[in-house]
Motif scaffolding. Sequence first.
Motif, PDB file in Angstrom:
ATOM      1  N   ASN A  49       0.991  -1.237  -0.032  1.00  0.00           N
ATOM      2  CA  ASN A  49       0.000   0.051   0.004  1.00  0.00           C
ATOM      3  C   ASN A  49       1.062   1.317  -0.096  1.00  0.00           C
ATOM      4  OD1 ASN A  49      -1.720   2.005   0.608  1.00  0.00           O
ATOM      5  ND2 ASN A  49      -3.062   0.905   1.812  1.00  0.00           N
ATOM      6  N   LYS A  51       1.981   4.911   0.322  1.00  0.00           N
ATOM      7  CA  LYS A  51       1.502   5.936   1.362  1.00  0.00           C
ATOM      8  C   LYS A  51       1.550   7.133   0.332  1.00  0.00           C
ATOM      9  CE  LYS A  51       4.902   4.279   4.728  1.00  0.00           C
ATOM     10  NZ  LYS A  51       6.323   4.439   5.089  1.00  0.00           N
ATOM     11  N   LYS A  52       0.544   8.172   1.021  1.00  0.00           N
ATOM     12  CA  LYS A  52       0.117   9.319   0.319  1.00  0.00           C
ATOM     13  C   LYS A  52       1.276  10.105   0.105  1.00  0.00           C
ATOM     14  CE  LYS A  52      -3.217  12.847  -0.039  1.00  0.00           C
ATOM     15  NZ  LYS A  52      -4.676  13.188   0.434  1.00  0.00           N
ATOM     16  N   ASN A  55       3.080  10.476  -3.479  1.00  0.00           N
ATOM     17  CA  ASN A  55       2.477  10.852  -4.602  1.00  0.00           C
ATOM     18  C   ASN A  55       3.489  11.533  -5.500  1.00  0.00           C
ATOM     19  OD1 ASN A  55      -0.078  10.928  -3.904  1.00  0.00           O
ATOM     20  ND2 ASN A  55      -0.446  13.085  -2.969  1.00  0.00           N
ATOM     21  N   ASN A  59      -2.730  12.030  -5.599  1.00  0.00           N
ATOM     22  CA  ASN A  59      -3.427  10.654  -5.443  1.00  0.00           C
ATOM     23  C   ASN A  59      -2.920   9.577  -6.355  1.00  0.00           C
ATOM     24  OD1 ASN A  59      -5.293  11.633  -3.356  1.00  0.00           O
ATOM     25  ND2 ASN A  59      -6.390  12.631  -5.084  1.00  0.00           N
ATOM     26  N   VAL A 100      -2.366   5.927  -4.997  1.00  0.00           N
ATOM     27  CA  VAL A 100      -1.953   5.889  -3.540  1.00  0.00           C
ATOM     28  C   VAL A 100      -2.908   5.347  -2.504  1.00  0.00           C
ATOM     29  CG1 VAL A 100      -0.145   7.696  -3.730  1.00  0.00           C
ATOM     30  CG2 VAL A 100      -2.205   8.127  -3.014  1.00  0.00           C
ATOM     31  N   GLN A 101      -2.451   4.944  -1.435  1.00  0.00           N
ATOM     32  CA  GLN A 101      -3.246   4.367  -0.338  1.00  0.00           C
ATOM     33  C   GLN A 101      -4.536   3.098  -0.732  1.00  0.00           C
ATOM     34  OE1 GLN A 101      -4.493   8.485   0.744  1.00  0.00           O
ATOM     35  NE2 GLN A 101      -3.664   8.059   2.719  1.00  0.00           N
ATOM     36  N   GLN A 102      -3.820   2.351  -1.403  1.00  0.00           N
ATOM     37  CA  GLN A 102      -4.939   1.248  -1.794  1.00  0.00           C
ATOM     38  C   GLN A 102      -3.869  -0.027  -2.193  1.00  0.00           C
ATOM     39  OE1 GLN A 102      -7.263   2.106  -5.195  1.00  0.00           O
ATOM     40  NE2 GLN A 102      -6.588   0.378  -6.443  1.00  0.00           N
TER      41      GLN A 102
END
Length: 181
Positions: A49, A51-52, A55, A59, A100-102
Amino acid sequence: MNNQILNPSLHGYEIHHDTCFGCGKENPIGLGADFTFDDQSGEVKFTYNFKKLFNGAPNFVHGGILSTVLDEAMGALCFHLGYIVMTDTMSFKFHKATPVQQEHLIRAWPVKKAKRKVILECELTSTDGQVLYVKGEGAFHILPPRFFSDKLTGGKIAVASELLAVNKLKRAHLFDRISNT
């Protein structure tokens, strides 16, 4: 070392130093990825995953970070196969922007072993494998053992040297499935 039986490595951090950007557990700004070896498929295979803070465009993961995690996945696979390596060449095709964040699935597998090189492929997909974000390939120089030092392993050289030997012995059959030159 002691008389206990050493099993082949399953995680990148078993060989690399604790502050490695890719797998080091003591690197607060690193990827902190696991680079898990899957004995059934004979490849590095793990979910990650981003992290933001990774970037590029809002996103979406920066292309340099994507390239880094895939380079590390291929390099870790070489260690899991019993080789000390240095990246020679890499190329990537970015099919879609990676959010990101997935959770994503990262895989790397051997293609060919030449005299002094290991050729690999890799990909980053959705966890179900249905969406391809990045596909790549890399060639890695096989280095002689003298390059394997305390600097690379962070003081784990005795364990790491034995672990590489066990990895090579236990996983040599994986190259039987691919072409050798």
